[in-house]
Motif scaffolding. Structure first.
Motif, PDB file in Angstrom:
ATOM      1  N   LEU A 104      -5.984   8.471   7.546  1.00 22.85           N
ATOM      2  CA  LEU A 104      -6.791   8.719   8.739  1.00 22.85           C
ATOM      3  C   LEU A 104      -8.020   7.822   8.719  1.00 22.85           C
ATOM      4  CD1 LEU A 104      -6.743  12.638   8.599  1.00 22.85           C
ATOM      5  CD2 LEU A 104      -5.146  11.146   9.829  1.00 22.85           C
ATOM      6  N   ALA A 105      -8.164   6.969   9.725  1.00 24.80           N
ATOM      7  CA  ALA A 105      -9.308   6.054   9.798  1.00 24.80           C
ATOM      8  C   ALA A 105      -9.575   5.413   8.453  1.00 24.80           C
ATOM      9  CB  ALA A 105     -10.550   6.794  10.311  1.00 24.80           C
ATOM     10  N   PRO A 106      -8.564   4.824   7.821  1.00 25.29           N
ATOM     11  CA  PRO A 106      -8.751   4.368   6.442  1.00 25.29           C
ATOM     12  C   PRO A 106      -9.642   3.141   6.343  1.00 25.29           C
ATOM     13  CG  PRO A 106      -6.627   3.641   7.254  1.00 25.29           C
ATOM     14  CD  PRO A 106      -7.210   4.534   8.321  1.00 25.29           C
ATOM     15  N   TRP A 107     -10.326   3.077   5.222  1.00 23.97           N
ATOM     16  CA  TRP A 107     -11.105   1.898   4.863  1.00 23.97           C
ATOM     17  C   TRP A 107     -10.141   0.904   4.218  1.00 23.97           C
ATOM     18  CZ3 TRP A 107     -14.678   1.849  -0.018  1.00 23.97           C
ATOM     19  CH2 TRP A 107     -15.324   0.609  -0.115  1.00 23.97           C
ATOM     20  N   CYS A 108      -9.916  -0.210   4.880  1.00 20.70           N
ATOM     21  CA  CYS A 108      -8.895  -1.177   4.460  1.00 20.70           C
ATOM     22  C   CYS A 108      -9.501  -2.574   4.353  1.00 20.70           C
ATOM     23  CB  CYS A 108      -7.736  -1.199   5.457  1.00 20.70           C
ATOM     24  SG  CYS A 108      -6.884   0.367   5.661  1.00 20.70           S
ATOM     25  N   PRO A 109     -10.280  -2.836   3.314  1.00 21.18           N
ATOM     26  CA  PRO A 109     -10.842  -4.188   3.173  1.00 21.18           C
ATOM     27  C   PRO A 109      -9.735  -5.229   3.091  1.00 21.18           C
ATOM     28  CG  PRO A 109     -11.809  -2.661   1.589  1.00 21.18           C
ATOM     29  CD  PRO A 109     -10.654  -1.958   2.205  1.00 21.18           C
ATOM     30  N   ARG A 110     -10.033  -6.393   3.562  1.00 21.75           N
ATOM     31  CA  ARG A 110      -9.043  -7.470   3.530  1.00 21.75           C
ATOM     32  C   ARG A 110      -8.644  -7.768   2.086  1.00 21.75           C
ATOM     33  NH1 ARG A 110      -8.206  -9.310   8.448  1.00 21.75           N
ATOM     34  NH2 ARG A 110      -9.855  -9.070  10.024  1.00 21.75           N
ATOM     35  N   GLY A 111      -7.360  -7.985   1.890  1.00 24.84           N
ATOM     36  CA  GLY A 111      -6.847  -8.252   0.559  1.00 24.84           C
ATOM     37  C   GLY A 111      -6.451  -7.014  -0.216  1.00 24.84           C
ATOM     38  N   GLU A 112      -6.593  -5.822   0.385  1.00 28.35           N
ATOM     39  CA  GLU A 112      -6.173  -4.598  -0.292  1.00 28.35           C
ATOM     40  C   GLU A 112      -4.690  -4.703  -0.659  1.00 28.35           C
ATOM     41  OE1 GLU A 112      -7.100  -0.685  -1.741  1.00 28.35           O
ATOM     42  OE2 GLU A 112      -8.312  -2.410  -1.136  1.00 28.35           O
ATOM     43  N   PRO A 113      -4.289  -4.357  -1.897  1.00 28.16           N
ATOM     44  CA  PRO A 113      -2.893  -4.531  -2.304  1.00 28.16           C
ATOM     45  C   PRO A 113      -1.946  -3.636  -1.517  1.00 28.16           C
ATOM     46  CG  PRO A 113      -4.127  -3.317  -3.967  1.00 28.16           C
ATOM     47  CD  PRO A 113      -5.127  -3.835  -2.994  1.00 28.16           C
ATOM     48  N   VAL A 114      -0.755  -4.147  -1.240  1.00 24.98           N
ATOM     49  CA  VAL A 114       0.251  -3.384  -0.491  1.00 24.98           C
ATOM     50  C   VAL A 114       1.633  -3.452  -1.132  1.00 24.98           C
ATOM     51  CG1 VAL A 114      -0.947  -3.623   1.726  1.00 24.98           C
ATOM     52  CG2 VAL A 114       0.727  -5.359   1.027  1.00 24.98           C
ATOM     53  N   GLU A 115       1.841  -4.340  -2.090  1.00 24.19           N
ATOM     54  CA  GLU A 115       3.181  -4.552  -2.629  1.00 24.19           C
ATOM     55  C   GLU A 115       3.753  -3.279  -3.256  1.00 24.19           C
ATOM     56  OE1 GLU A 115       0.579  -6.503  -3.119  1.00 24.19           O
ATOM     57  OE2 GLU A 115       1.198  -8.287  -1.971  1.00 24.19           O
ATOM     58  N   HIS A 116       2.903  -2.434  -3.821  1.00 22.46           N
ATOM     59  CA  HIS A 116       3.369  -1.202  -4.460  1.00 22.46           C
ATOM     60  C   HIS A 116       3.860  -0.172  -3.444  1.00 22.46           C
ATOM     61  CE1 HIS A 116      -0.732  -0.447  -3.199  1.00 22.46           C
ATOM     62  NE2 HIS A 116      -0.533   0.848  -3.347  1.00 22.46           N
ATOM     63  N   LEU A 117       3.630  -0.419  -2.156  1.00 19.44           N
ATOM     64  CA  LEU A 117       4.051   0.516  -1.118  1.00 19.44           C
ATOM     65  C   LEU A 117       5.466   0.250  -0.620  1.00 19.44           C
ATOM     66  CD1 LEU A 117       0.721   0.664   0.922  1.00 19.44           C
ATOM     67  CD2 LEU A 117       1.603   2.387  -0.683  1.00 19.44           C
ATOM     68  N   ALA A 118       6.142  -0.734  -1.172  1.00 20.83           N
ATOM     69  CA  ALA A 118       7.522  -1.009  -0.768  1.00 20.83           C
ATOM     70  C   ALA A 118       8.362   0.261  -0.896  1.00 20.83           C
ATOM     71  CB  ALA A 118       8.106  -2.120  -1.627  1.00 20.83           C
ATOM     72  N   ASP A 119       9.148   0.540   0.150  1.00 27.27           N
ATOM     73  CA  ASP A 119      10.030   1.708   0.221  1.00 27.27           C
ATOM     74  C   ASP A 119       9.266   3.017   0.402  1.00 27.27           C
ATOM     75  OD1 ASP A 119      12.331   0.088  -0.166  1.00 27.27           O
ATOM     76  OD2 ASP A 119      12.003   0.147  -2.340  1.00 27.27           O
ATOM     77  N   ARG A 120       7.970   2.968   0.624  1.00 23.59           N
ATOM     78  CA  ARG A 120       7.203   4.171   0.907  1.00 23.59           C
ATOM     79  C   ARG A 120       6.984   4.303   2.404  1.00 23.59           C
ATOM     80  NH1 ARG A 120       8.747   5.296  -3.145  1.00 23.59           N
ATOM     81  NH2 ARG A 120       7.707   5.755  -5.116  1.00 23.59           N
ATOM     82  N   ARG A 121       6.865   5.550   2.886  1.00 23.03           N
ATOM     83  CA  ARG A 121       6.575   5.818   4.301  1.00 23.03           C
ATOM     84  C   ARG A 121       5.070   5.993   4.469  1.00 23.03           C
ATOM     85  NH1 ARG A 121      10.338  10.722   5.883  1.00 23.03           N
ATOM     86  NH2 ARG A 121       9.565  11.448   3.866  1.00 23.03           N
ATOM     87  N   VAL A 122       4.499   5.166   5.322  1.00 26.61           N
ATOM     88  CA  VAL A 122       3.053   5.116   5.507  1.00 26.61           C
ATOM     89  C   VAL A 122       2.750   5.228   6.997  1.00 26.61           C
ATOM     90  CG1 VAL A 122       0.965   3.753   5.203  1.00 26.61           C
ATOM     91  CG2 VAL A 122       2.802   3.606   3.497  1.00 26.61           C
TER      92      VAL A 122
END
Length: 235
Positions: free
Chosen positions: A125-143
């Motif tokens: 909810l209204a997340p703080w998402c600075p540029r460059g935040e890692p995302v590779e670990h979210l593969a196959d996750r529902r977001v």
């Protein structure tokens, strides 16, 4: 201990858990105040889930941060969130699905630890998402990211950019835009509560996800189709 139970799951055999991560500050080593208004802001979300049909079977726990701030590379909120999640899984077993619901800094922490195998989904909810935040670990996750287009604290453009990168990295991502609200989720509060309840219960398998969200979550890769969904689909 950073794990605080509000309601334990009715059963460890077929139960599920909502783990709530509240917001905080960019920096700050002091503990949250006793009042802890960022945590109180999320209590209506907890109640909305529990009051929904079948919601009474959902356990609710909260992350109790040791520090108010994220504090740069220390990532204190994510460290505490990981410790709370590990303890939760130790207590209820790895087979019980967990959905992470995080607001602002808590949304960033939820996204940071969302690759855990017990996580059935993430609602940021209204997340703080600075540029460059890692995302590779979210593969196959529902977001699912939920953000107002008028947020003056955490830029909605940054959560949109993270959502695109996460989908390209193999995550199943949808981003819901609530027009005319604010970072504190005070304007159109009932819409935030209702949508979050639909998302949490849907990710836990207690009821169907909203059809546009389910369609968006079915996509991965570079295709931007259906990534951004604008209310009033659920208002």
């Amino acid at each position: 201990m950073p794990l605080v139970w509000r309601e334990r799951p009715a059963s460890t055999d077929d139960g599920s858990v909502l783990l709530v991560l509240h917001g905080g500050d960019e920096t700050g080593l002091r503990p949250p105040s006793r009042l802890n208004s960022p945590l109180l802001r999320l209590r209506p979300f907890e109640r909305a889930v529990r009051r929904a049909p079948q919601g009474g079977t959902v356990g609710v726990a909260e992350v109790a941060y040791l520090h108010r701030g994220w504090n740069g590379e220390r990532a204190d909120a994510a460290v505490d969130a990981q410790a709370a999640l590990d303890e939760l899984v130790r207590q209820i077993g790895p087979a019980t699905p967990v959905v992470l619901l995080g607001h602002s800094m808590g949304g960033r922490a939820a996204l940071r630890i969302g690759g855990h195998p017990s996580v059935a989904g993430i609602v940021a909810l209204a997340p703080w998402c600075p540029r460059g935040e890692p995302v590779e670990h979210l593969a196959d996750r529902r977001v699912v990211v939920v953000h107002s287009d008028h947020d003056r604290v955490t830029p909605p453009g940054e959560s949109a950019e993270l959502a695109r990168r996460a989908r390209a990295a193999g995550a199943n991502v949808a981003r819901c835009v609530i027009p005319g609200s604010d970072h504190a989720m005070a304007r159109r509060a009932r819409t935030w509560h209702r949508l979050s309840t639909l998302l949490v219960g849907g990710l836990l398998g207690h009821w169907p996800l909203p059809a546009p969200v389910a369609k968006a979550l079915a996509r991965t890769g570079e295709d931007p189709a259906d990534l951004d969904l604008t209310l009033p689909l659920w208002s």
